[in-house]
Design an enzyme around this catalytic site. Structure first.
Site, PDB file in Angstrom:
ATOM      1  CD  GLU A  17      -0.273   6.265 -14.194  1.00 42.26           C
ATOM      2  OE1 GLU A  17      -0.440   6.335 -12.956  1.00 42.26           O
ATOM      3  OE2 GLU A  17       0.233   5.297 -14.760  1.00 42.26           O
ATOM      4  CB  THR A  48       4.392   7.346 -15.436  1.00 43.55           C
ATOM      5  OG1 THR A  48       4.555   7.621 -16.819  1.00 43.55           O
ATOM      6  CG2 THR A  48       2.993   6.826 -15.167  1.00 43.55           C
ATOM      7  CB  ALA A  51      12.471   2.842 -14.895  1.00 42.43           C
ATOM      8  NE  ARG A 107      12.860  -2.369  -7.956  1.00 41.37           N
ATOM      9  CZ  ARG A 107      12.700  -3.659  -8.132  1.00 41.37           C
ATOM     10  NH1 ARG A 107      13.132  -4.506  -7.225  1.00 41.37           N
ATOM     11  NH2 ARG A 107      12.093  -4.110  -9.208  1.00 41.37           N
ATOM     12  CG  ASP A 109       9.745  -2.601 -13.935  1.00 44.42           C
ATOM     13  OD1 ASP A 109       9.446  -3.191 -12.867  1.00 44.42           O
ATOM     14  OD2 ASP A 109       8.912  -2.255 -14.782  1.00 44.42           O
ATOM     15  CE1 TYR A 144       3.738  -3.702  -8.521  1.00 41.92           C
ATOM     16  CE2 TYR A 144       4.442  -3.251  -6.269  1.00 41.92           C
ATOM     17  CZ  TYR A 144       4.504  -2.986  -7.624  1.00 41.92           C
ATOM     18  OH  TYR A 144       5.333  -1.983  -8.083  1.00 41.92           O
ATOM     19  CE  LYS A 164       5.976   0.273  -1.440  1.00 41.89           C
ATOM     20  NZ  LYS A 164       6.199  -0.057  -2.861  1.00 41.89           N
ATOM     21  CD  GLN A 211      -4.960  -1.495 -23.202  1.00 41.98           C
ATOM     22  OE1 GLN A 211      -5.919  -1.571 -23.979  1.00 41.98           O
ATOM     23  NE2 GLN A 211      -4.973  -0.726 -22.145  1.00 41.98           N
TER      24      GLN A 211
HETATM   25  C1  LIG Z   1       0.891   2.517  -9.005  1.00 39.43           C
HETATM   26  C2  LIG Z   1       2.154   2.208  -9.766  1.00 39.43           C
HETATM   27  C3  LIG Z   1       2.824   3.235 -10.436  1.00 39.43           C
HETATM   28  C4  LIG Z   1       4.009   2.962 -11.135  1.00 39.43           C
HETATM   29  N1  LIG Z   1       4.634   3.985 -11.809  1.00 39.43           N
HETATM   30  C5  LIG Z   1       5.811   3.765 -12.438  1.00 39.43           C
HETATM   31  C6  LIG Z   1       6.526   4.823 -13.081  1.00 39.43           C
HETATM   32  O1  LIG Z   1       6.089   5.978 -13.105  1.00 39.43           O
HETATM   33  N2  LIG Z   1       7.705   4.531 -13.682  1.00 39.43           N
HETATM   34  C7  LIG Z   1       8.237   3.259 -13.677  1.00 39.43           C
HETATM   35  O2  LIG Z   1       9.309   3.058 -14.230  1.00 39.43           O
HETATM   36  N3  LIG Z   1       7.576   2.231 -13.063  1.00 39.43           N
HETATM   37  C8  LIG Z   1       6.390   2.451 -12.461  1.00 39.43           C
HETATM   38  N4  LIG Z   1       5.737   1.410 -11.825  1.00 39.43           N
HETATM   39  C9  LIG Z   1       6.323   0.065 -11.866  1.00 39.43           C
HETATM   40  C10 LIG Z   1       7.275  -0.189 -10.666  1.00 39.43           C
HETATM   41  O3  LIG Z   1       8.389   0.657 -10.779  1.00 39.43           O
HETATM   42  C11 LIG Z   1       7.701  -1.656 -10.687  1.00 39.43           C
HETATM   43  O4  LIG Z   1       6.617  -2.479 -10.409  1.00 39.43           O
HETATM   44  C12 LIG Z   1       8.919  -2.032  -9.844  1.00 39.43           C
HETATM   45  O5  LIG Z   1       9.307  -3.341 -10.236  1.00 39.43           O
HETATM   46  C13 LIG Z   1       8.687  -2.041  -8.346  1.00 39.43           C
HETATM   47  O6  LIG Z   1       8.581  -0.779  -7.843  1.00 39.43           O
HETATM   48  P1  LIG Z   1       8.141  -0.550  -6.301  1.00 39.43           P
HETATM   49  O7  LIG Z   1       8.239   0.884  -6.036  1.00 39.43           O
HETATM   50  O8  LIG Z   1       6.872  -1.255  -6.020  1.00 39.43           O
HETATM   51  O9  LIG Z   1       9.355  -1.334  -5.581  1.00 39.43           O
HETATM   52  P2  LIG Z   1       9.604  -1.846  -4.105  1.00 39.43           P
HETATM   53  O10 LIG Z   1       8.583  -1.362  -3.155  1.00 39.43           O
HETATM   54  O11 LIG Z   1      11.025  -1.532  -3.808  1.00 39.43           O
HETATM   55  O12 LIG Z   1       9.409  -3.422  -4.258  1.00 39.43           O
HETATM   56  C14 LIG Z   1      10.091  -4.136  -5.287  1.00 39.43           C
HETATM   57  C15 LIG Z   1      10.335  -5.565  -4.832  1.00 39.43           C
HETATM   58  O13 LIG Z   1      11.295  -5.562  -3.774  1.00 39.43           O
HETATM   59  C16 LIG Z   1      10.773  -6.261  -2.639  1.00 39.43           C
HETATM   60  N5  LIG Z   1      11.310  -5.597  -1.448  1.00 39.43           N
HETATM   61  C17 LIG Z   1      10.984  -4.380  -0.958  1.00 39.43           C
HETATM   62  N6  LIG Z   1      11.706  -4.108   0.140  1.00 39.43           N
HETATM   63  C18 LIG Z   1      12.528  -5.161   0.341  1.00 39.43           C
HETATM   64  C19 LIG Z   1      13.533  -5.489   1.302  1.00 39.43           C
HETATM   65  N7  LIG Z   1      13.829  -4.650   2.299  1.00 39.43           N
HETATM   66  N8  LIG Z   1      14.188  -6.673   1.193  1.00 39.43           N
HETATM   67  C20 LIG Z   1      13.909  -7.533   0.182  1.00 39.43           C
HETATM   68  N9  LIG Z   1      12.975  -7.286  -0.759  1.00 39.43           N
HETATM   69  C21 LIG Z   1      12.295  -6.114  -0.684  1.00 39.43           C
HETATM   70  C22 LIG Z   1       9.268  -6.159  -2.776  1.00 39.43           C
HETATM   71  O14 LIG Z   1       8.609  -7.211  -2.069  1.00 39.43           O
HETATM   72  C23 LIG Z   1       9.098  -6.278  -4.276  1.00 39.43           C
HETATM   73  O15 LIG Z   1       9.141  -7.621  -4.700  1.00 39.43           O
HETATM   74  C24 LIG Z   1       4.541   1.637 -11.144  1.00 39.43           C
HETATM   75  C25 LIG Z   1       3.844   0.605 -10.498  1.00 39.43           C
HETATM   76  C26 LIG Z   1       2.662   0.880  -9.807  1.00 39.43           C
HETATM   77  C27 LIG Z   1       1.918  -0.245  -9.126  1.00 39.43           C
END
Ligand SMILES: Cc1cc2nc3c(=O)[nH]c(=O)nc-3n(C[C@H](O)[C@H](O)[C@H](O)COP(=O)(O)OP(=O)(O)OC[C@H]3O[C@@H](n4cnc5c(N)ncnc54)[C@H](O)[C@@H]3O)c2cc1C
Length: 287
Positions: A17, A48, A51, A107, A109, A144, A164, A211
């Site tokens: 990455e 990446t 956000a 999504r 952060d 996660y 999802k 880190q």
């Molecule tokens: C592999 C990986 C790559 C990443 N790359 C980036 C990046 O490039 N840029 C960046 O800014 N961040 C990145 N992140 C961080 C990520 O954006 C954050 O962890 C963020 O807080 C959650 O994103 P998500 O897509 O998992 O969200 P979601 O899948 O939307 O989940 C977020 C939260 O919402 C909850 N949820 C989901 N659906 C519902 C629903 N229908 N009703 C109620 N609650 C719900 C979930 O349980 C979870 O607690 C990355 C994380 C990972 C693991």
């Protein structure tokens, strides 16, 4: 190439990455690091996405560059929490135009100062939008193994993860974890709930003391005693800690492959020397 195809064609894969620069001034340095990592010939590279959208054009440019100039398959990330539907749609169109076939749909952060845009609530909404615009992308989603920090109960997190995947994820990549037993338990729980797509463990080599605190703060990942002892022992010698961190991550990867988890993603953080260290340790195993 689509990542789903790469997974079908090769038993064991290793990907790295990179993250884009925060400002245009840092572009050249990141491009150089990305090119050096590409020269190691990983199975694909991910780029990446800021956000807040600040580095969004750099994500598309670096990903396209890696694909076109260095012939590496790429996974371009896309977040939606701080974006309007129009911005997201124009990014998807740009990825398409640049020949990018794989999108990590996230999504992102929630900004500390609160949301200013409410077009998207969850990554699932973004996946539906990508699918409705163009069904040809291969789509990845985040998962996660220790539960997402905002979700109080892991069982609930897994219900949303299933939604999802059902929306159209072709594979999932995990948040970093430092103890493989956490992943094995997670895999058991999600498979039991009918989530069957490939799960790619995300491995973060810990190569300096700061880190550890930062990774834990951002991800909520727990740090096993074995890692704490390693970091304490070598904290004052950066070269030794870097090497120890590369070996720790390589050991984690070998254990994963031994347990049949065969597609591994390394959070190589724009560090070609760390990517090269992992590749050196694993080249024969992933051949
Ligand atoms: C592999 C990986 C790559 C990443 N790359 C980036 C990046 O490039 N840029 C960046 O800014 N961040 C990145 N992140 C961080 C990520 O954006 C954050 O962890 C963020 O807080 C959650 O994103 P998500 O897509 O998992 O969200 P979601 O899948 O939307 O989940 C977020 C939260 O919402 C909850 N949820 C989901 N659906 C519902 C629903 N229908 N009703 C109620 N609650 C719900 C979930 O349980 C979870 O607690 C990355 C994380 C990972 C693991």
């Amino acid at each position: 190439m689509k990542i789903s195809e790469i997974f079908k064609n090769k038993e064991v894969t290793l990907s790295f990455e990179v993250f884009p620069p925060k400002t245009d001034a840092g572009y050249e340095a990141v491009e150089k690091a990305a090119a050096e990592i590409a020269a190691l010939k990983p199975d694909f590279m991910s780029v990446t996405y800021g956000a807040g959208g600040g580095t969004s054009k750099n994500t598309a440019n670096i990903a396209a560059d890696l694909q076109n100039r260095y012939n590496v398959s790429v996974l371009a990330h896309l977040t939606c929490a701080s974006s309007t539907k129009d911005t997201v749609k124009s990014m998807i169109a740009e990825y398409k135009e640049k020949g990018i076939e794989n999108i990590m749909a996230l999504r992102g952060d929630i900004p500390k100062e609160g949301r200013t845009c409410f077009d998207y609530n969850h990554a699932t909404d973004l996946i539906y939008d990508i699918k409705s615009m163009d069904d040809s992308f291969c789509i990845g989603g985040a998962c996660y193994p220790e539960g997402h920090v905002e979700c109080e109960r892991q069982s609930e997190d897994i219900i949303h993860l299933k939604e999802k995947v059902d929306a159209g994820c072709d594979f999932l990549t995990t948040q970093m974890f430092f103890d493989n037993s956490i992943l094995y338990q997670f895999l058991y729980r999600i498979r039991e709930k009918g989530i069957e797509v490939p799960v790619v463990p995300g491995i973060m080599p810990i190569t300096n003391k700061k880190q550890v605190a930062r990774s834990v703060e951002l991800s909520g990942s727990s740090v096993p005693q074995k890692m704490k002892i390693m970091v304490d022992r070598f904290a004052d010698d950066p070269d030794k800690l870097k090497e120890a961190g590369i070996i720790y991550a390589s050991d984690q990867i070998i254990d994963l492959i031994s347990h049949g988890v065969s597609h591994i993603h390394v959070y190589s953080m724009n560090k070609p020397d760390i990517a090269a260290g992992i590749m050196r340790n694993l080249a024969t195993i992933i051949k």
